[in-house]
Design a protein around this motif. Sequence first.
Motif, PDB file in Angstrom:
ATOM      1  N   HIS A   1       0.830  -1.197   0.000  1.00 51.50           N
ATOM      2  CA  HIS A   1       0.000   0.000   0.000  1.00 51.50           C
ATOM      3  C   HIS A   1       0.874   1.261   0.000  1.00 51.50           C
ATOM      4  O   HIS A   1       0.608   2.215  -0.737  1.00 51.50           O
ATOM      5  CB  HIS A   1      -0.930  -0.026   1.208  1.00 51.50           C
ATOM      6  CG  HIS A   1      -2.118   0.859   1.069  1.00 51.50           C
ATOM      7  ND1 HIS A   1      -3.207   0.744   1.878  1.00 51.50           N
ATOM      8  CD2 HIS A   1      -2.404   1.896   0.233  1.00 51.50           C
ATOM      9  CE1 HIS A   1      -4.108   1.655   1.546  1.00 51.50           C
ATOM     10  NE2 HIS A   1      -3.628   2.367   0.553  1.00 51.50           N
ATOM     11  N   ILE A   2       1.942   1.261   0.795  1.00 47.06           N
ATOM     12  CA  ILE A   2       2.870   2.400   0.812  1.00 47.06           C
ATOM     13  C   ILE A   2       3.525   2.563  -0.554  1.00 47.06           C
ATOM     14  O   ILE A   2       3.658   3.681  -1.062  1.00 47.06           O
ATOM     15  CB  ILE A   2       3.928   2.231   1.921  1.00 47.06           C
ATOM     16  CG1 ILE A   2       3.278   2.347   3.295  1.00 47.06           C
ATOM     17  CG2 ILE A   2       5.042   3.273   1.760  1.00 47.06           C
ATOM     18  CD1 ILE A   2       4.185   1.949   4.452  1.00 47.06           C
TER      19      ILE A   2
ATOM     20  N   GLN B   1       3.609   5.865  -2.902  1.00 49.69           N
ATOM     21  CA  GLN B   1       4.878   6.439  -3.361  1.00 49.69           C
ATOM     22  C   GLN B   1       4.878   6.605  -4.877  1.00 49.69           C
ATOM     23  O   GLN B   1       5.368   7.610  -5.389  1.00 49.69           O
ATOM     24  CB  GLN B   1       6.054   5.571  -2.904  1.00 49.69           C
ATOM     25  CG  GLN B   1       6.248   5.625  -1.411  1.00 49.69           C
ATOM     26  CD  GLN B   1       7.370   4.765  -0.897  1.00 49.69           C
ATOM     27  OE1 GLN B   1       8.024   5.150   0.043  1.00 49.69           O
ATOM     28  NE2 GLN B   1       7.610   3.607  -1.487  1.00 49.69           N
ATOM     29  N   GLU B   2       4.330   5.650  -5.581  1.00 51.88           N
ATOM     30  CA  GLU B   2       4.247   5.758  -7.040  1.00 51.88           C
ATOM     31  C   GLU B   2       3.346   6.933  -7.435  1.00 51.88           C
ATOM     32  O   GLU B   2       3.674   7.681  -8.360  1.00 51.88           O
ATOM     33  CB  GLU B   2       3.721   4.459  -7.651  1.00 51.88           C
ATOM     34  CG  GLU B   2       4.756   3.357  -7.687  1.00 51.88           C
ATOM     35  CD  GLU B   2       5.938   3.690  -8.578  1.00 51.88           C
ATOM     36  OE1 GLU B   2       5.742   3.993  -9.765  1.00 51.88           O
ATOM     37  OE2 GLU B   2       7.082   3.651  -8.070  1.00 51.88           O
ATOM     38  N   GLU B   3       2.221   7.081  -6.747  1.00 50.21           N
ATOM     39  CA  GLU B   3       1.307   8.182  -7.040  1.00 50.21           C
ATOM     40  C   GLU B   3       1.973   9.536  -6.818  1.00 50.21           C
ATOM     41  O   GLU B   3       1.749  10.469  -7.588  1.00 50.21           O
ATOM     42  CB  GLU B   3       0.052   8.075  -6.178  1.00 50.21           C
ATOM     43  CG  GLU B   3      -0.832   6.896  -6.540  1.00 50.21           C
ATOM     44  CD  GLU B   3      -1.910   6.601  -5.507  1.00 50.21           C
ATOM     45  OE1 GLU B   3      -2.026   7.329  -4.494  1.00 50.21           O
ATOM     46  OE2 GLU B   3      -2.651   5.620  -5.711  1.00 50.21           O
TER      47      GLU B   3
ATOM     48  N   PHE C   1       7.007  15.257   3.988  1.00 55.96           N
ATOM     49  CA  PHE C   1       5.931  15.291   4.971  1.00 55.96           C
ATOM     50  C   PHE C   1       4.593  14.904   4.359  1.00 55.96           C
ATOM     51  O   PHE C   1       3.743  14.327   5.042  1.00 55.96           O
ATOM     52  CB  PHE C   1       5.877  16.661   5.660  1.00 55.96           C
ATOM     53  CG  PHE C   1       6.960  16.810   6.686  1.00 55.96           C
ATOM     54  CD1 PHE C   1       6.753  16.399   7.991  1.00 55.96           C
ATOM     55  CD2 PHE C   1       8.201  17.328   6.346  1.00 55.96           C
ATOM     56  CE1 PHE C   1       7.756  16.509   8.950  1.00 55.96           C
ATOM     57  CE2 PHE C   1       9.214  17.445   7.283  1.00 55.96           C
ATOM     58  CZ  PHE C   1       8.992  17.031   8.595  1.00 55.96           C
ATOM     59  N   GLU C   2       4.399  15.174   3.080  1.00 53.47           N
ATOM     60  CA  GLU C   2       3.179  14.735   2.405  1.00 53.47           C
ATOM     61  C   GLU C   2       3.125  13.203   2.356  1.00 53.47           C
ATOM     62  O   GLU C   2       2.097  12.596   2.646  1.00 53.47           O
ATOM     63  CB  GLU C   2       3.107  15.301   0.989  1.00 53.47           C
ATOM     64  CG  GLU C   2       1.851  14.904   0.261  1.00 53.47           C
ATOM     65  CD  GLU C   2       1.751  15.472  -1.146  1.00 53.47           C
ATOM     66  OE1 GLU C   2       0.753  15.150  -1.819  1.00 53.47           O
ATOM     67  OE2 GLU C   2       2.656  16.208  -1.577  1.00 53.47           O
TER      68      GLU C   2
END
Length: 101
Positions: free
Chosen positions: A46-47, A51-53, A85-86
Motif C-alpha cells: 500500500h505504501i 509512493q508511485e502516485e 511530509f506529504e
Amino acid sequence: MAVEPLSQKEIEDRLAELPGWSVDEDRLTRSYRLGSHLAAAALVVHIAQVQEELNHHSDLTLGYDTVSLSVTTHSADGKLTALDFELARKVQDLAPAHGAS
C-alpha cells in the motif's frame, strides 16, 4: 518543479502533527508494528502504491511484523521538504487500516 528544503521551524511544526515520526540526520523516519508478517507485507504494498502516485519514494524495510520508512528529498540535496511530509502524512493516514501501531 524544484522543491525547497524546509526550515528547522517548519520541520518542527510539521513533525508535531505526525505522532511517532522523528527526524534523524535529515531523514524523516517511522517504524510500525503489525499483527503478522502478511499484514506488514500488505502495508508495504500500500505504501509503495502511494509512493508511485506521489513519484516520491522512501527507503522501506519489511521485517517479520514491522515496516520502517526513512525518507528525504534527494533533489533537495538530501534535505527534508514538504514532499517528505506529504508522504509521511499519507502513510500515517493509511497505516491504521492495516492494524499498524
